[in-house]
Write a protein that holds these residues in place. Structure first.
Motif, PDB file in Angstrom:
ATOM      1  N   GLY A 767       0.792  -1.218   0.000  1.00 58.63           N
ATOM      2  CA  GLY A 767       0.000   0.000   0.000  1.00 58.63           C
ATOM      3  C   GLY A 767       0.822   1.265   0.000  1.00 58.63           C
ATOM      4  N   ILE A 768       2.099   1.168  -0.311  1.00 60.04           N
ATOM      5  CA  ILE A 768       2.987   2.327  -0.289  1.00 60.04           C
ATOM      6  C   ILE A 768       4.073   2.097  -1.325  1.00 60.04           C
ATOM      7  N   SER A 769       4.583   3.142  -1.961  1.00 55.08           N
ATOM      8  CA  SER A 769       5.621   2.995  -2.971  1.00 55.08           C
ATOM      9  C   SER A 769       6.962   2.711  -2.301  1.00 55.08           C
ATOM     10  N   THR A 770       7.912   2.247  -3.099  1.00 59.59           N
ATOM     11  CA  THR A 770       9.246   1.950  -2.568  1.00 59.59           C
ATOM     12  C   THR A 770       9.934   3.224  -2.070  1.00 59.59           C
ATOM     13  N   THR A 771       9.759   4.306  -2.811  1.00 58.15           N
ATOM     14  CA  THR A 771      10.379   5.579  -2.402  1.00 58.15           C
ATOM     15  C   THR A 771       9.827   6.054  -1.067  1.00 58.15           C
ATOM     16  N   ALA A 772       8.493   5.996  -0.920  1.00 60.32           N
ATOM     17  CA  ALA A 772       7.880   6.424   0.335  1.00 60.32           C
ATOM     18  C   ALA A 772       8.288   5.511   1.484  1.00 60.32           C
ATOM     19  N   TYR A 773       8.401   4.208   1.227  1.00 58.52           N
ATOM     20  CA  TYR A 773       8.806   3.277   2.292  1.00 58.52           C
ATOM     21  C   TYR A 773      10.230   3.573   2.756  1.00 58.52           C
ATOM     22  N   ARG A 774      11.137   3.804   1.799  1.00 58.72           N
ATOM     23  CA  ARG A 774      12.524   4.110   2.160  1.00 58.72           C
ATOM     24  C   ARG A 774      12.606   5.426   2.930  1.00 58.72           C
ATOM     25  N   ARG A 775      11.807   6.414   2.500  1.00 60.93           N
ATOM     26  CA  ARG A 775      11.824   7.707   3.177  1.00 60.93           C
ATOM     27  C   ARG A 775      11.312   7.578   4.615  1.00 60.93           C
ATOM     28  N   SER A 776      10.288   6.732   4.822  1.00 61.13           N
ATOM     29  CA  SER A 776       9.722   6.583   6.171  1.00 61.13           C
ATOM     30  C   SER A 776      10.665   5.853   7.121  1.00 61.13           C
ATOM     31  N   HIS A 777      11.607   5.083   6.564  1.00 60.90           N
ATOM     32  CA  HIS A 777      12.555   4.363   7.416  1.00 60.90           C
ATOM     33  C   HIS A 777      13.942   4.981   7.398  1.00 60.90           C
ATOM     34  N   ALA A 778      14.064   6.186   6.836  1.00 60.65           N
ATOM     35  CA  ALA A 778      15.368   6.863   6.815  1.00 60.65           C
ATOM     36  C   ALA A 778      15.740   7.306   8.226  1.00 60.65           C
ATOM     37  N   GLY A 779      17.015   7.117   8.583  1.00 62.19           N
ATOM     38  CA  GLY A 779      17.484   7.505   9.922  1.00 62.19           C
ATOM     39  C   GLY A 779      17.474   8.991  10.099  1.00 62.19           C
TER      40      GLY A 779
END
Length: 779
Positions: A767-779
């Motif tokens: 339910g989320i794009s790869t870019t958004a997922y990576r951004r949400s887990h960025a340190g």
């Protein structure tokens, strides 16, 4: 800075992608042609080996079915009391033995009339050296002069057929002289008696020409050859365009099937092979490499010619249409490549430098080819449906199914609806052909059968299904939803009378209409069919016409009840481990023979001997220790002199069946656990492989796709594709959150062929794009 450069060059990306390939065409045309040639070589080899493999597999499946039929025939003959009665006889032509020989020989059926694969069969007895065939009786010495194997003397006959105990033994093809005629035959041998004490043998000969016809579709030009070897490496049958140059050791070939290049003698050969799971026979074809590459050399010439023609126009076309047409065309071609699993690789690599018309033609031809292939597949399926329906109907009548789900799924697949509560089978026989058939009678029967089926369709509509069981006989399967058996019998009697009268009025043809009993379970259709056959035999014996139901037969108490189809079904259920169904059938046999018929002690003893014989024949098939079971049988083998002893003996037989079913169930359970562990391990270790899919895993596990899909869902509660996708997505989340790898590289690491496919799947599941997922887990 690097991102800025990339943004600045986005506008020229298509132009550069079109320009660079054309420059490569100008600088390295021969290299490109060589690469294309090698790719073509691989595809042509794949095409040839795939075609050869398909034909070998088809030949293997046909021969497996043929030899399974021969095995069934030999088993039936070996269990026939009339055949068994001559085993201890030493003087067959004295006293009443002569009449029994004549009666037994007349009862033998000529299977070659309905199965062109079977040439003939004969029964040999060790003690009397008597030989029975379907049309005559011989002494062994006389028979060896009439039926002469090349290089086999009388002593060899005895050593091969009578001194050794054989089970499903097949002798390789050998030249045979039969009444002056020369034939090449395979010989199937099933010994009579017991291991260590053979009393004779049943031999069924098969025509080697029918096997060679199956292999005749292979291209063996230029010195190619094909042959079949048994499990010991002996050549069973072969065909070649010349003299085969050497043999191949089966142990040097990896796996059960495949295709490998080999050097045989002084020639380079391409060898394709497959192995039968039924009898471990290996089917093999070898073709000279230069024959396989003839098409490749022609394509090489065409490829280089076309490459030089398009060199001059490439750059001009690239400058004119690069920006306008490349992007949508590339998108469409990429989609086609993904959907066709890379079959359009050559078109994809050439599309950037090709004119727009070529790309459109490529798309049109690809879509057209898919449509044509689909239409051809549908037509083939429709053409095969009647044959498949007839085969499945035949298996239903013979009771060869074990699972009720298999019954309904397979029959519904070919258009036979079996949803109902009660079932009955009837046999309609057209009178006037009891004295034999000739060519003119068969032609007339074909016409009359068509007209009779029209009458059946008018009278019964979709409430019954019919199937030809002989030239003059039609079996009808009735399915009922209401639950009062008396009403069903009245309906069947009225329908049979009405159909018989209609046939008599329209075709001036008398009929016999034998109706079997009404049963609740679809698995009992074979029983109803056997009852209909018994009713028809009674009508034939009494020379009566018209309808008759099984319940109207006079009750006989002078023989035991254990028909061959009942024995076959009981064995199939035991081998499947279905204890409940086995106990039900055994209780039915006990009620009929021990209670209803009130048989004498000698007759019950014969019945029990045949029942134990069924177990003896079944033990090797389930892989049980025969010696252990024989030890359990010893205490009961001599206690059959009274009703109490026979009753106790029958209880012991039931316990033995329970032991067999338990053994089969445990064996299945252990196999399922091991199979599931292997599948899970393969998925967890190999999910990064882009080629890993349901079909690939099924091939590695040596099972069908349908079975793997159903088995995986039953064991895990999850679909195979969902489980594999979940494994890949779990690893993708880890890589997106913990690394700076680009998305396309992550897609490759988790088993996706393109980043577009990976991104769509990631968003659909999470339910989320790869870019958004990576951004949400960025340190």
């Amino acid at each position: 800075m690097w991102k800025a450069i990339r943004r600045g060059t986005n506008g020229h990306r298509v132009f550069l992608r079109l320009l660079v390939p054309n420059m490569l065409f100008l600088l390295l045309p021969l290299l490109v042609g060589w690469v294309i040639y090698n790719k073509t070589l691989q595809e042509m080899e794949k095409e040839v080996t795939t075609g050869n493999m398909h034909l070998l597999q088809q030949s293997r499946d046909i021969l497996d079915r043929r030899f399974a039929e021969i095995s069934s025939i030999a088993t039936q003959l070996a269990g026939d009391p009339r055949i068994m009665q001559f085993q201890p006889v030493t003087e067959p032509f004295e006293g009443a033995n002569t009449y029994r020989i004549l009666d037994t020989r007349k009862s033998l059926y000529n299977y070659g009339l309905t199965n062109n694969f079977i040439f003939s069969y004969f029964v040999l007895y060790k003690n009397s050296e008597l030989v029975l065939t379907e049309n005559s009786t011989y002494g062994l010495e006389e028979f060896t002069r009439y039926f002469q194997y090349s290089g086999m003397e009388l002593g060899d006959w005895k050593s091969t057929f009578l001194e050794r105990y054989h089970t499903r033994k097949v002798l390789p093809a050998r030249d045979v002289d039969v009444r002056g005629g020369h034939y090449s035959l395979l010989t199937y041998i099933q010994s009579l008696g017991f291991p260590g004490a053979p009393q004779g043998a049943i031999a069924v000969t098969a025509d080697n020409r029918e096997i060679q016809k199956l292999l005749g579709g292979l291209d063996l030009s230029g010195g190619g050859w094909a042959y079949i070897t048994d499990e010991n490496g002996a050549v069973v049958s072969e065909i070649s365009s010349g003299t085969p140059n050497g043999r191949i050791d089966r142990g040097s070939l990896p796996g059960k099937e495949g295709s490998v290049p080999m050097k045989i003698g002084s020639r380079d050969m391409l060898v394709t092979y497959t192995t039968s799971a039924y009898n471990a026979w290996t089917y093999m074809v070898a073709q000279p490499a230069h024959v396989v590459l003839e098409k490749v050399l022609y394509i090489k010439k065409i490829t280089f010619t076309m490459a030089f023609i398009f060199l001059a126009a490439g750059l001009l076309i690239a400058y004119l249409i690069a920006y306008r047409n490349s992007r949508p065309l590339r998108s469409i071609i990429e989609t086609i490549m993904e959907r066709t699993d890379g079959e359009a690789a050559a078109g994809s690599s050439g599309s950037p430098g090709s004119p727009g018309a070529d790309a459109y033609r490529f798309i049109r031809e690809s879509v057209s080819r898919l449509i044509d292939n689909n239409r051809e597949l549908q037509e083939k399926m429709k053409a095969q449906a009647p044959l498949l329906q007839a085969a499945l109907f035949e298996r239903l009548l013979k009771g060869e199914y074990v699972s009720l789900e298999d019954h309904r799924a397979l029959l519904q697949h070919v258009g036979v609806e079996t949803e109902g509560n009660y079932f009955a089978v009837a046999i309609l026989q057209l009178r006037g052909y009891d004295g034999g058939l000739n060519r003119f009678d068969l032609e007339a029967l074909d016409v009359k059968r068509v007209m009779v089926k029209d009458i059946l369709h008018e009278a019964l509509g979709a409430s019954a299904h019919w199937h030809d069981v002989a030239e003059d006989r039609i079996a009808l399967l009735f399915v009922f939803r209401f639950a009062h058996t008396q009403h069903i019998r009245e309906y069947l009697a009225e329908a049979a009378f009405r159909i018989s009268e209609t046939i008599q009025h329209r075709l001036y043809l008398a009929t016999r209409f034998a109706i079997g009993g009404v049963h609740e379970d679809l698995l009992n259709v074979s029983r109803s069919y056997e009852e209909a056959r018994q009713t028809l035999e009674y009508l034939l014996w009494r020379n009566r016409s018209g309808p008759m139901q099984f319940e109207e037969l006079p009750i006989e108490h002078n023989s035991y009840y254990y028909p061959s189809d009942f024995e076959l079904r009981l064995g199939n259920l035991a081998k499947a481990g279905d204890l409940q169904a086995v106990e039900s059938m055994l209780q039915e046999l006990y009620d009929i023979n021990f209670k209803e018929r009130r048989l004498s002690v000698p007759m019950l003893r014969l019945f029990m001997n045949e029942m134990w014989g069924t177990i003896v024949k079944m033990l090797p098939q389930v892989g049980m220790d025969e010696r252990n079971v024989f030890e359990q049988m010893k205490p009961f083998s001599g206690d059959m002199s009274s009703f109490e002893g026979l009753d106790h003996n029958y209880r012991a037989l039931v316990e033995t069946y329970r032991h067999v079913c338990g053994f089969v169930g445990e064996h299945k359970k252990s196999q399922n656990v091991q199979l599931m562990d292997n599948i899970i391990r393969l998925l967890q270790d190999g999910y990064v492989d882009q080629e890993l899919c349901l079909e690939a895993v099924a091939d590695r596990m040596d099972i069908s796709k349908g079975y793997l899909s159903q088995f995986f869902k039953e064991q895990t509660g999850v679909n195979f594709s969902d489980y594999l996708e979940s494994l890949r997505m779990t690893q993708a989340k880890v890589l997106l959150a913990d690394t700076d790898l680009p998305v396309y590289e992550i897609a490759e690491r988790v088993g996706y062929s393109s980043s577009n496919t990976f991104c769509r799947a990631f968003k659909r599941i999470n339910g989320i794009s790869t870019t958004a997922y990576r951004r949400s887990h960025a340190g």
